[in-house]
Write a protein that holds these residues in place. Structure first.
Motif, PDB file in Angstrom:
ATOM      1  N   GLY A 207      78.476  28.329  26.788  1.00 36.69           N
ATOM      2  CA  GLY A 207      79.023  29.146  25.708  1.00 36.69           C
ATOM      3  C   GLY A 207      78.010  29.398  24.602  1.00 36.69           C
ATOM      4  O   GLY A 207      77.737  30.550  24.248  1.00 36.69           O
ATOM      5  N   PRO A 208      77.423  28.340  24.034  1.00 30.08           N
ATOM      6  CA  PRO A 208      76.409  28.563  23.004  1.00 30.08           C
ATOM      7  C   PRO A 208      75.167  29.296  23.514  1.00 30.08           C
ATOM      8  O   PRO A 208      74.599  30.124  22.802  1.00 30.08           O
ATOM      9  CB  PRO A 208      76.049  27.147  22.542  1.00 30.08           C
ATOM     10  N   VAL A 209      74.768  29.020  24.749  1.00 28.03           N
ATOM     11  CA  VAL A 209      73.605  29.717  25.315  1.00 28.03           C
ATOM     12  C   VAL A 209      73.909  31.208  25.455  1.00 28.03           C
ATOM     13  O   VAL A 209      73.092  32.065  25.080  1.00 28.03           O
ATOM     14  CB  VAL A 209      73.205  29.109  26.684  1.00 28.03           C
ATOM     15  N   LEU A 210      75.087  31.534  25.963  1.00 28.95           N
ATOM     16  CA  LEU A 210      75.472  32.931  26.136  1.00 28.95           C
ATOM     17  C   LEU A 210      75.610  33.642  24.788  1.00 28.95           C
ATOM     18  O   LEU A 210      75.151  34.777  24.629  1.00 28.95           O
ATOM     19  CB  LEU A 210      76.780  33.014  26.928  1.00 28.95           C
ATOM     20  N   MET A 211      76.201  32.982  23.797  1.00 31.12           N
ATOM     21  CA  MET A 211      76.363  33.595  22.479  1.00 31.12           C
ATOM     22  C   MET A 211      75.004  33.831  21.821  1.00 31.12           C
ATOM     23  O   MET A 211      74.775  34.876  21.210  1.00 31.12           O
ATOM     24  CB  MET A 211      77.236  32.719  21.582  1.00 31.12           C
ATOM     25  N   THR A 212      74.083  32.893  21.946  1.00 35.65           N
ATOM     26  CA  THR A 212      72.743  33.066  21.377  1.00 35.65           C
ATOM     27  C   THR A 212      72.022  34.218  22.047  1.00 35.65           C
ATOM     28  O   THR A 212      71.406  35.061  21.380  1.00 35.65           O
ATOM     29  CB  THR A 212      71.930  31.769  21.529  1.00 35.65           C
ATOM     30  N   THR A 213      72.103  34.292  23.359  1.00 36.07           N
ATOM     31  CA  THR A 213      71.451  35.378  24.095  1.00 36.07           C
ATOM     32  C   THR A 213      72.024  36.732  23.708  1.00 36.07           C
ATOM     33  O   THR A 213      71.283  37.688  23.468  1.00 36.07           O
ATOM     34  CB  THR A 213      71.603  35.153  25.614  1.00 36.07           C
ATOM     35  N   CYS A 214      73.336  36.830  23.628  1.00 38.47           N
ATOM     36  CA  CYS A 214      73.973  38.103  23.249  1.00 38.47           C
ATOM     37  C   CYS A 214      73.644  38.482  21.812  1.00 38.47           C
ATOM     38  O   CYS A 214      73.423  39.659  21.517  1.00 38.47           O
ATOM     39  CB  CYS A 214      75.483  38.012  23.438  1.00 38.47           C
ATOM     40  N   SER A 215      73.604  37.511  20.921  1.00 39.88           N
ATOM     41  CA  SER A 215      73.259  37.799  19.527  1.00 39.88           C
ATOM     42  C   SER A 215      71.831  38.312  19.416  1.00 39.88           C
ATOM     43  O   SER A 215      71.563  39.285  18.702  1.00 39.88           O
ATOM     44  CB  SER A 215      73.418  36.548  18.668  1.00 39.88           C
ATOM     45  N   LEU A 216      70.916  37.678  20.122  1.00 39.51           N
ATOM     46  CA  LEU A 216      69.530  38.151  20.108  1.00 39.51           C
ATOM     47  C   LEU A 216      69.407  39.523  20.756  1.00 39.51           C
ATOM     48  O   LEU A 216      68.608  40.351  20.319  1.00 39.51           O
ATOM     49  CB  LEU A 216      68.623  37.139  20.809  1.00 39.51           C
ATOM     50  N   GLY A 217      70.206  39.784  21.786  1.00 43.18           N
ATOM     51  CA  GLY A 217      70.200  41.103  22.421  1.00 43.18           C
ATOM     52  C   GLY A 217      70.688  42.189  21.486  1.00 43.18           C
ATOM     53  O   GLY A 217      70.118  43.285  21.441  1.00 43.18           O
ATOM     54  N   SER A 218      71.740  41.903  20.721  1.00 44.87           N
ATOM     55  CA  SER A 218      72.226  42.915  19.775  1.00 44.87           C
ATOM     56  C   SER A 218      71.231  43.109  18.639  1.00 44.87           C
ATOM     57  O   SER A 218      71.025  44.225  18.171  1.00 44.87           O
ATOM     58  CB  SER A 218      73.612  42.557  19.261  1.00 44.87           C
ATOM     59  N   LEU A 219      70.565  42.045  18.194  1.00 47.22           N
ATOM     60  CA  LEU A 219      69.538  42.173  17.164  1.00 47.22           C
ATOM     61  C   LEU A 219      68.371  43.016  17.671  1.00 47.22           C
ATOM     62  O   LEU A 219      67.871  43.897  16.961  1.00 47.22           O
ATOM     63  CB  LEU A 219      69.045  40.798  16.717  1.00 47.22           C
ATOM     64  N   ALA A 220      67.950  42.787  18.902  1.00 45.04           N
ATOM     65  CA  ALA A 220      66.860  43.581  19.480  1.00 45.04           C
ATOM     66  C   ALA A 220      67.254  45.047  19.603  1.00 45.04           C
ATOM     67  O   ALA A 220      66.439  45.941  19.347  1.00 45.04           O
ATOM     68  CB  ALA A 220      66.472  43.014  20.848  1.00 45.04           C
TER      69      ALA A 220
END
Length: 179
Positions: free
Chosen positions: A150-163
């Protein structure tokens, strides 16, 4: 038929009104921490939903001003300063500017970022309720399974939206006037 209805009613009652749990050791503290974690996932989902709404609205406002500036630049001699302030920009259903350039190149990344934020928001709500129920079940059994994905997926998605947001340039670079 009546037996099935009573059994379904008792299952529904168990879901709506759970049994009391003995407060042995850290049971109460663990359950309250689980509730705080659920509320944290909900807060994260609301934050991404607000960001998605803001990105969508800003994209529409950017589109209106782009069309308005294109109208002013295509016919500057017929518009006096008094009528320029009274003229309201019009929004049309097409995606082309007055000069024939497509608006979709810059607008697509804004739309993509907004949709990505909506997806993260819905995923955060879903994962929060899933995690709350599963942790509650294991705590009642006297066990605990730590969260990894869960935290890994949320971090990845957050970084993807920032990018995606950084790639779009925030709308400033694509509307510069060329001389």
């Amino acid at each position: 038929m009546q037996r099935e209805t009573m059994s379904m009613a008792s299952r529904l009652r168990q879901l709506l009104f759970p049994k009391a749990v003995l407060n042995n050791g850290s049971q109460l503290r663990d359950h309250l921490a689980n509730e705080r974690t659920f509320l944290s996932w909900t807060r994260m989902g609301l934050a991404f939903a607000a960001m998605a709404l803001a990105l969508g609205r800003l994209g529409m406002i950017d589109h209106v001003f782009t069309k308005y500036n294109a109208q002013l630049s295509s016919n500057p001699t017929n518009i006096s300063p008094e009528t320029a302030t009274k003229t309201k920009p019009t929004i049309s259903a097409d995606k082309d500017n007055h000069d024939g350039k497509s608006f979709s190149a810059g607008g697509q990344s804004d739309i993509l970022a907004s949709q990505l934020c909506w997806t993260i928001s819905i995923g955060s709500f879903g994962y929060g309720i899933f995690r709350y129920v599963s942790v509650r079940r294991t705590l009642i059994q006297g066990r605990f399974v730590p969260a990894i994905w869960g935290p890994v997926l949320m971090t990845t998605c957050s970084l993807g939206s920032l990018a995606t947001l950084l790639h779009s340039g925030g709308g400033f670079q694509r509307h510069e006037l060329k001389k």
